[in-house]
Design an enzyme around this catalytic site. Structure first.
Site, mmCIF file in Angstrom:
data_model
loop_
_atom_site.group_PDB
_atom_site.id
_atom_site.type_symbol
_atom_site.label_atom_id
_atom_site.label_comp_id
_atom_site.label_asym_id
_atom_site.label_seq_id
_atom_site.Cartn_x
_atom_site.Cartn_y
_atom_site.Cartn_z
ATOM 1 N N GLU A 107 -0.545 -8.482 5.186
ATOM 2 C CA GLU A 107 -0.284 -8.558 6.632
ATOM 3 C C GLU A 107 -1.570 -8.494 7.446
ATOM 4 O O GLU A 107 -1.546 -8.780 8.652
ATOM 5 C CB GLU A 107 0.693 -7.439 7.054
ATOM 6 C CG GLU A 107 0.076 -6.073 7.315
ATOM 7 C CD GLU A 107 -0.346 -5.323 6.042
ATOM 8 O OE1 GLU A 107 -0.427 -5.938 4.966
ATOM 9 O OE2 GLU A 107 -0.633 -4.110 6.155
ATOM 10 N N HIS B 293 -3.352 -5.745 1.241
ATOM 11 C CA HIS B 293 -2.616 -5.904 2.494
ATOM 12 C C HIS B 293 -2.500 -7.355 2.946
ATOM 13 O O HIS B 293 -3.356 -7.840 3.702
ATOM 14 C CB HIS B 293 -3.335 -5.120 3.597
ATOM 15 C CG HIS B 293 -3.195 -3.646 3.470
ATOM 16 N ND1 HIS B 293 -2.251 -2.927 4.161
ATOM 17 C CD2 HIS B 293 -3.864 -2.747 2.705
ATOM 18 C CE1 HIS B 293 -2.363 -1.642 3.848
ATOM 19 N NE2 HIS B 293 -3.326 -1.503 2.963
ATOM 20 N N CYS C 278 0.841 -1.202 0.000
ATOM 21 C CA CYS C 278 0.000 0.000 0.000
ATOM 22 C C CYS C 278 0.879 1.255 0.000
ATOM 23 O O CYS C 278 1.536 1.538 -0.998
ATOM 24 C CB CYS C 278 -0.958 -0.045 1.192
ATOM 25 S SG CYS C 278 -2.322 1.129 1.055
#
Lengths: 79, 223
Positions: free
Chosen positions: B196, B194, B85
């Site tokens: 994570e 994302h 991002c």
């Protein structure tokens, strides 16, 4: 103190949704004569001494604008 | 295996990135943007957020921070680097990845779970996936529209450097549904969604993101 102006706009081939939103608002306000809007950035730099054109060009092209997507115009003070 | 996670002023997802590294079996190492110290890490993650408040352009000022000079030099030497991002925006601004991220075509911030197709399963960050596999991870951005000149996009595709594409809907108007790209040597990867945030069933839509962080551990061993 000398003032240097740098104008940055998106390259013509990169679409500008913010400019299009402004154009839409103008249409709703009755300003039908406006055909297109491109939104950009306007920087005013105050510099010590005589502006160094090469240095300012480098600043404009490597930091103030991203050459992948933007065109840049440098305006040095007229004397 | 020491995986650095850089914190910039305005980073938001550095703690989640460090947690993902730990869950994958690596040792997360906190790195600070203002230092000139990579702390001997084996790979680096640039997390999501709004470094420097997205002032000037998203990622532009972070890309010129002291530590990024070290990251760029180390990446040219083969250090694996992942930009997520805002981290992807920083990598493009730093010249480590081609193209640029611009305002979403619909002008809205878009936050949802997003299906991606893995186009390259041979980069340092994607070897634990299969080419063509679909993964579901969150996407959340306002300036995630990937753009480049048509000729540059053609060259990127010719060099097979698109790593991920959006499927079942493009959340931001990215050219050719591109969600992530890689460097010529496959060591630097950037993407807008994302991984994570998709490493535990409790908090994510899947655990599909974990593969990024397990992949890089193998890439470091084999390097």
């Amino acid at each position: 103190m000398p003032r240097v102006v740098v104008d940055v706009v998106l390259k013509p081939e990169i679409s500008d949704p913010q400019g299009q939103a402004v154009l839409g608002a103008l249409g709703r306000l009755g300003h039908d004569s406006v055909r297109s809007v491109r939104q950009g950035k306007h920087f005013v730099l105050e510099v010590d001494g005589t502006p160094d054109e090469a240095e300012l060009k480098q600043i404009a092209e490597t930091l103030l604008a991203n050459p992948v997507i933007e065109d840049v115009e440098l305006h040095l003070p007229k004397d | 295996m020491r995986i650095g996670v850089i914190t910039f002023p305005g980073s938001l997802d550095d703690v989640d990135a460090a947690r993902a590294v730990r869950l994958a079996g690596g040792e997360p190492v906190a790195l600070w943007h203002g230092d000139h110290d990579l702390k001997d890490v084996d790979a680096v993650v640039l997390p999501g957020g709004f470094s420097y408040g997205d002032y000037l352009r998203a990622g532009a000022i972070a890309a010129r921070s002291p530590l990024m000079q070290d990251v760029v030099a180390a990446a040219h030497g083969g250090l694996p680097v992942l930009g997520i991002c805002n981290g992807f925006q920083v990598l493009c601004e730093a010249g480590l990845l081609p193209g640029a991220l611009t305002r979403n075509s619909h002008l809205h911030f878009r936050n949802r779970d997003q299906l991606l197709r893995v186009e390259r399963a041979d980069t340092a960050w994607t070897s634990d996936y299969a080419e063509g596999q679909q993964i579901l991870i969150p996407v959340k951005n306002g300036e995630g529209r990937y753009v480049a000149a048509d000729a540059d996009l053609d060259r990127l595709e010719g060099e097979n450097r698109v790593v991920f594409r959006y499927v079942e809907g493009n959340p931001n108007g990215s050219s050719r549904d591109i969600a992530g790209v890689t460097s010529a040597n496959g060591r630097v990867v950037g993407l807008m969604p994302h991984p994570e945030h998709a490493v535990e069933d409790l908090t994510g839509p899947s655990t599909d993101g974990l593969g990024f962080f397990t992949s890089v551990l193998k890439a470091v061993v084999s390097a």
